[in-house]
Design an enzyme around this catalytic site. Structure first.
Site, PDB file in Angstrom:
ATOM      1  N   ASP A 211      32.016  34.134  34.156  1.00  0.00           N
ATOM      2  CA  ASP A 211      31.136  34.571  35.253  1.00  0.00           C
ATOM      3  C   ASP A 211      29.807  33.829  35.163  1.00  0.00           C
ATOM      4  O   ASP A 211      29.560  33.086  34.215  1.00  0.00           O
ATOM      5  CB  ASP A 211      30.903  36.086  35.153  1.00  0.00           C
ATOM      6  CG  ASP A 211      30.325  36.461  33.794  1.00  0.00           C
ATOM      7  OD1 ASP A 211      29.104  36.372  33.624  1.00  0.00           O
ATOM      8  OD2 ASP A 211      31.118  36.808  32.892  1.00  0.00           O
ATOM      9  N   ASP A 213      26.857  35.542  34.999  1.00  0.00           N
ATOM     10  CA  ASP A 213      25.920  36.598  34.635  1.00  0.00           C
ATOM     11  C   ASP A 213      25.337  37.200  35.929  1.00  0.00           C
ATOM     12  O   ASP A 213      26.112  37.518  36.828  1.00  0.00           O
ATOM     13  CB  ASP A 213      24.855  36.062  33.678  1.00  0.00           C
ATOM     14  CG  ASP A 213      24.197  37.165  32.862  1.00  0.00           C
ATOM     15  OD1 ASP A 213      24.917  38.047  32.367  1.00  0.00           O
ATOM     16  OD2 ASP A 213      22.961  37.155  32.720  1.00  0.00           O
TER      17      ASP A 213
END
Length: 295
Positions: A211, A213
């Site tokens: 991802d 974040d």
């Protein structure tokens, strides 16, 4: 110490050992002076090497990052004769170019954990290891080359900021870590890497980016669901990289990791309580028999 049962270990998710080409599986349960490890350890043969696999969070992912018994994990692997440890973990990206499903082999760490037991020493024995370069340079390059052979997009180097968790970062924290020049963020590389150095093991992280974040203006914020979904996709690449790395590792270690305690032990051994020496005998090894210790 008994005859080594495994020279290489992988600390990662449960079931990580379920990869192509592995055989001769056995399960080992150990206890240590620091309590039991996260779970039983599975040992199998991969490319002619006996490799130990330890699920960091326990089977079924039962342990929070701060609950992982890292001292027991590293100690148990030391009891098995392990010299080389590959830590596989999921991380968030703090850099545009480190995209989800890429692999990263970081070369630096920033510690933002709080209160995790981070050393084997104390109890009358003082040691100060060198940790300027927290990952083994030889193991790092083996992992980078192996990940490329496996067809992954891999980043050679980067700073991994280790947060306490279990919550993900605030946006302000995410922006702060980016301003520090950090590349990825996760919750598990410390104190694992530091303890491995104290145990004179080679250690490096193979990180799977899941991802961005919470800093990215156009990408979804990190959630557990997003991490798990992308981790499942990335695990097969990480397994392929580990499988190739095992075959690349030299039989004899020539890196500084194998001598990490040589100049680190401060307390003369005649002043160290016998209980402490006995507890740390697998860690201290030849330094005890050689009459080491500082002055």
């Amino acid at each position: 110490m008994t005859e080594p049962r495994a020279r290489i270990a992988v600390i990662g998710g449960s079931g990580f050992y379920e990869m192509e080409g592995i055989g001769g599986l056995e399960e080992v349960r150990l206890d240590t002076p620091f309590g039991p490890p996260s779970d039983s350890i599975v040992i199998g043969t991969l490319d002619g090497e006996r490799v130990a696999f330890l699920p960091r969070h326990g089977r079924g992912h039962r342990l929070l990052p701060a609950e992982v018994p890292s001292r027991a994990n590293i100690y148990a692997l030391k009891l098995l004769g392990v010299e080389v440890v590959i830590g596989v973990s999921a991380v968030g990206s703090l850099h545009e170019d480190y995209a989800p499903l890429h692999l990263v082999v970081p070369d630096q760490l920033i510690d933002r954990t709080r209160g995790r037991p981070g050393t084997f020493f104390g109890g009358g024995l003082v040691a100060h290891i060198s940790f300027a370069d927290p990952f083994c340079p030889v193991l790092r390059q083996s992992l980078v080359a192996a990940a490329r052979e496996a067809g992954a997009t891999v980043h050679d180097g980067g700073t991994y900021v280790v947060i306490e968790g279990p919550a993900f970062s605030t946006r302000a924290e995410s922006r702060l870590y980016r301003s520090w020049g950090a590349h990825v963020i996760g919750m598990t590389a410390l104190p694992e890497a530091r303890l491995a150095r104290e145990a004179e093991m080679c250690y490096a992280t193979l990180a799977i980016v899941t991802d961005y974040d919470v800093w990215h203006p156009r990408e979804a914020d990190v959630t557990a669901e997003l991490v798990i979904a992308n981790l499942r996709q990335g695990v097969s690449l990480a397994q392929a990289a580990v499988r190739r790395a095992v075959g690349r590792l030299p039989r004899q270690r020539a890196c500084p990791c194998a001598e990490a305690l040589r100049d680190a032990l401060i307390t003369p051994f005649h002043l160290v309580p016998e209980e402490t020496k006995e507890r740390l005998r697998p860690i201290l090894g030849r330094h005890l028999t050689g009459g080491g210790g500082g002055g």
